[in-house]
Scaffold this active site. Structure first.
Site, PDB file in Angstrom:
ATOM      1  N   SER A   1      43.279  48.254  48.345  1.00  0.00           N
ATOM      2  CA  SER A   1      43.735  46.876  48.245  1.00  0.00           C
ATOM      3  C   SER A   1      43.708  46.221  49.628  1.00  0.00           C
ATOM      4  CB  SER A   1      45.136  46.855  47.616  1.00  0.00           C
ATOM      5  OG  SER A   1      45.534  45.543  47.289  1.00  0.00           O
TER       6      SER A   1
ATOM      7  N   HIS B   1      40.037  45.541  44.893  1.00  0.00           N
ATOM      8  CA  HIS B   1      40.300  44.907  43.594  1.00  0.00           C
ATOM      9  C   HIS B   1      40.783  43.480  43.825  1.00  0.00           C
ATOM     10  CE1 HIS B   1      44.816  46.345  43.503  1.00  0.00           C
ATOM     11  NE2 HIS B   1      44.539  45.614  44.564  1.00  0.00           N
TER      12      HIS B   1
END
EC number: 3.4.21.92
Length: 201
Positions: A98, A123
């Site tokens: 992330s 993501h």
């Protein structure tokens, strides 16, 4: 509370004790080894600014082992990395997921590394909002703006087309070190200090 080792250093004035992270900071090494949140981001930003003040021409080394976290906290670190004068080399140890992966790929081009068995994940940002429908709509629009911003930053640092980045980040996208190198998140995979020394030549 987790235990932090203390290092005893002998000087001409006697002994001096450092916690291990403070001792490594003297060597211009910063650890991003927890969830990205506001308090830790402030500490990382402070370390970056301190090392710039110490020597604006000497490289900084950022070791990353993070599951990610708060987007705005991560962007505070990212923006400071781009703002300061020293080059910031990044090295993934364990995981960079992330926001951790954005910090990894946001290092100085050519100085973004990963150890062989590290895992990297990208993501889209997530949001779980409650409240009145209008407030939820406002937060949803903000999340979409953040999503576009992150896609543009990944595109910039990986040299990938924006449409490819958008597709790649629709769901949790886990990568090995080799896959992350192919994607453009890191420049080199290193297994020893000798490898770094060779690449630095």
């Amino acid at each position: 509370m987790s235990y932090v080792p203390v290092v005893i250093e002998q000087t001409s004035r006697g002994e001096r004790a450092y916690d291990i992270y403070s001792r490594l900071l003297k060597e211009r090494i910063i650890f991003v080894c927890s969830t990205v949140e506001d308090h830790m981001a402030n500490l990382i930003v402070a370390q970056l600014l301190f090392l710039e003040a110490e020597n604006p021409k000497k490289d900084i080394y950022m070791y990353i082992n993070s599951p990610g976290g708060v987007v705005t906290a991560g962007l505070a670190i990212y923006d400071t990395m781009q703002f300061i004068k020293p080059k910031v080399a990044t090295l993934c140890i364990g995981q960079a997921c992330s926001m951790g992966s954005l910090l990894l790929c946001g290092g100085e081009h050519g100085m973004r590394y990963s150890l062989p068995h590290s895992r990297i994940m990208i993501h889209q940002p997530s949001g779980g909002y409650k409240g009145q429908a209008t407030d939820i709509e406002i937060h949803a629009r903000e999340t979409l703006k953040i999503k576009r911003l992150l896609n543009e930053l990944y595109s910039k640092h990986t040299k990938q087309e924006l449409k490819y980045i958008e597709k790649s980040m629709e769901r949790d996208n886990f990568m090995s070190s080799e896959e992350a190198k192919k994607f453009g998140l890191v420049d080199n995979i290193i297994s020893s200090r000798d490898t770094i020394a060779f690449l630095a030549q």
